[in-house]
Design a protein around this motif. Sequence first.
Motif, PDB file in Angstrom:
ATOM      1  N   LEU A   1      10.984   7.474  -2.564  1.00 54.44           N
ATOM      2  CA  LEU A   1      11.834   7.723  -1.405  1.00 54.44           C
ATOM      3  C   LEU A   1      10.991   7.831  -0.137  1.00 54.44           C
ATOM      4  O   LEU A   1      11.332   7.242   0.889  1.00 54.44           O
ATOM      5  CB  LEU A   1      12.664   8.987  -1.607  1.00 54.44           C
ATOM      6  CG  LEU A   1      13.544   9.410  -0.437  1.00 54.44           C
ATOM      7  CD1 LEU A   1      14.607   8.350  -0.174  1.00 54.44           C
ATOM      8  CD2 LEU A   1      14.177  10.762  -0.700  1.00 54.44           C
ATOM      9  N   ALA A   2       9.897   8.571  -0.197  1.00 47.45           N
ATOM     10  CA  ALA A   2       9.027   8.707   0.974  1.00 47.45           C
ATOM     11  C   ALA A   2       8.428   7.361   1.368  1.00 47.45           C
ATOM     12  O   ALA A   2       8.347   7.031   2.552  1.00 47.45           O
ATOM     13  CB  ALA A   2       7.917   9.714   0.688  1.00 47.45           C
ATOM     14  N   ALA A   3       8.033   6.561   0.388  1.00 41.36           N
ATOM     15  CA  ALA A   3       7.472   5.241   0.673  1.00 41.36           C
ATOM     16  C   ALA A   3       8.531   4.330   1.292  1.00 41.36           C
ATOM     17  O   ALA A   3       8.249   3.589   2.243  1.00 41.36           O
ATOM     18  CB  ALA A   3       6.914   4.623  -0.605  1.00 41.36           C
ATOM     19  N   SER A   4       9.756   4.390   0.776  1.00 44.80           N
ATOM     20  CA  SER A   4      10.834   3.564   1.313  1.00 44.80           C
ATOM     21  C   SER A   4      11.180   3.951   2.743  1.00 44.80           C
ATOM     22  O   SER A   4      11.406   3.086   3.593  1.00 44.80           O
ATOM     23  CB  SER A   4      12.079   3.678   0.435  1.00 44.80           C
ATOM     24  OG  SER A   4      11.831   3.173  -0.843  1.00 44.80           O
ATOM     25  N   VAL A   5      11.226   5.238   3.017  1.00 41.35           N
ATOM     26  CA  VAL A   5      11.531   5.702   4.377  1.00 41.35           C
ATOM     27  C   VAL A   5      10.408   5.307   5.338  1.00 41.35           C
ATOM     28  O   VAL A   5      10.671   4.836   6.446  1.00 41.35           O
ATOM     29  CB  VAL A   5      11.772   7.227   4.390  1.00 41.35           C
ATOM     30  CG1 VAL A   5      11.806   7.774   5.805  1.00 41.35           C
ATOM     31  CG2 VAL A   5      13.070   7.555   3.669  1.00 41.35           C
TER      32      VAL A   5
ATOM     33  N   LEU B   1       7.865  -5.655  -2.654  1.00 47.13           N
ATOM     34  CA  LEU B   1       6.433  -5.326  -2.679  1.00 47.13           C
ATOM     35  C   LEU B   1       6.210  -3.826  -2.818  1.00 47.13           C
ATOM     36  O   LEU B   1       5.298  -3.376  -3.522  1.00 47.13           O
ATOM     37  CB  LEU B   1       5.747  -5.829  -1.409  1.00 47.13           C
ATOM     38  CG  LEU B   1       5.521  -7.325  -1.310  1.00 47.13           C
ATOM     39  CD1 LEU B   1       5.016  -7.687   0.076  1.00 47.13           C
ATOM     40  CD2 LEU B   1       4.542  -7.788  -2.367  1.00 47.13           C
ATOM     41  N   LEU B   2       7.041  -3.046  -2.159  1.00 43.26           N
ATOM     42  CA  LEU B   2       6.932  -1.593  -2.257  1.00 43.26           C
ATOM     43  C   LEU B   2       7.183  -1.135  -3.690  1.00 43.26           C
ATOM     44  O   LEU B   2       6.417  -0.335  -4.236  1.00 43.26           O
ATOM     45  CB  LEU B   2       7.948  -0.949  -1.306  1.00 43.26           C
ATOM     46  CG  LEU B   2       7.826   0.546  -1.152  1.00 43.26           C
ATOM     47  CD1 LEU B   2       7.848   0.895   0.326  1.00 43.26           C
ATOM     48  CD2 LEU B   2       8.954   1.236  -1.854  1.00 43.26           C
ATOM     49  N   ASN B   3       8.216  -1.670  -4.320  1.00 42.17           N
ATOM     50  CA  ASN B   3       8.502  -1.305  -5.711  1.00 42.17           C
ATOM     51  C   ASN B   3       7.437  -1.816  -6.664  1.00 42.17           C
ATOM     52  O   ASN B   3       7.118  -1.153  -7.658  1.00 42.17           O
ATOM     53  CB  ASN B   3       9.882  -1.822  -6.117  1.00 42.17           C
ATOM     54  CG  ASN B   3      10.984  -0.994  -5.503  1.00 42.17           C
ATOM     55  OD1 ASN B   3      10.863   0.216  -5.391  1.00 42.17           O
ATOM     56  ND2 ASN B   3      12.049  -1.649  -5.099  1.00 42.17           N
ATOM     57  N   LEU B   4       6.863  -2.985  -6.375  1.00 45.23           N
ATOM     58  CA  LEU B   4       5.762  -3.491  -7.186  1.00 45.23           C
ATOM     59  C   LEU B   4       4.555  -2.561  -7.092  1.00 45.23           C
ATOM     60  O   LEU B   4       3.918  -2.255  -8.105  1.00 45.23           O
ATOM     61  CB  LEU B   4       5.375  -4.903  -6.737  1.00 45.23           C
ATOM     62  CG  LEU B   4       4.201  -5.548  -7.469  1.00 45.23           C
ATOM     63  CD1 LEU B   4       4.577  -5.822  -8.919  1.00 45.23           C
ATOM     64  CD2 LEU B   4       3.802  -6.830  -6.767  1.00 45.23           C
ATOM     65  N   GLY B   5       4.250  -2.094  -5.911  1.00 45.22           N
ATOM     66  CA  GLY B   5       3.147  -1.143  -5.744  1.00 45.22           C
ATOM     67  C   GLY B   5       3.407   0.163  -6.463  1.00 45.22           C
ATOM     68  O   GLY B   5       2.509   0.735  -7.090  1.00 45.22           O
TER      69      GLY B   5
ATOM     70  N   PRO C   1       0.803  -1.232   0.000  1.00 43.54           N
ATOM     71  CA  PRO C   1       0.000   0.000   0.000  1.00 43.54           C
ATOM     72  C   PRO C   1       0.835   1.282   0.000  1.00 43.54           C
ATOM     73  O   PRO C   1       0.457   2.259  -0.646  1.00 43.54           O
ATOM     74  CB  PRO C   1      -0.828  -0.108   1.281  1.00 43.54           C
ATOM     75  CG  PRO C   1      -0.901  -1.554   1.565  1.00 43.54           C
ATOM     76  CD  PRO C   1       0.401  -2.112   1.094  1.00 43.54           C
ATOM     77  N   LEU C   2       1.962   1.281   0.715  1.00 38.55           N
ATOM     78  CA  LEU C   2       2.810   2.475   0.684  1.00 38.55           C
ATOM     79  C   LEU C   2       3.335   2.730  -0.721  1.00 38.55           C
ATOM     80  O   LEU C   2       3.398   3.876  -1.165  1.00 38.55           O
ATOM     81  CB  LEU C   2       3.977   2.323   1.664  1.00 38.55           C
ATOM     82  CG  LEU C   2       3.648   2.547   3.132  1.00 38.55           C
ATOM     83  CD1 LEU C   2       4.831   2.161   4.006  1.00 38.55           C
ATOM     84  CD2 LEU C   2       3.250   3.982   3.392  1.00 38.55           C
TER      85      LEU C   2
END
Length: 98
Positions: free
Chosen positions: A21-25, A78-82, A12-13
């Motif tokens: 960058l914001a999602a990764s942090v 998963l974050l990069n997939l989103g 979701p992020l």
Amino acid sequence: MIAIITVVAAFPLGCFLRSRLAASVAYGLAYLWAFTFQTLYLLLDSLNGGADPAFTTGEFPFEYGAVTLGVLVVGFGLLNLGHWLRARRRATPTAHPA
């Protein structure tokens, strides 16, 4: 606990935050909080002398480190997939009625 945070937060992020960058942090902070809490919980259980402790005294838990590192890598995947799915959905042209 870190697996739950990964499944619930990583995808979701990546989808909802525009900046990677914001999602990764944000994911990294959630992961580190859960990792610290989980490690402390397992360590206290081991020191308390429970029936089946998570860590054995005098032995470094390489397996625990490998599994938690694997969960972290899966979470960033998963974050990069989103994020990729969000970019693809925005780039797909929509049909407009004539």
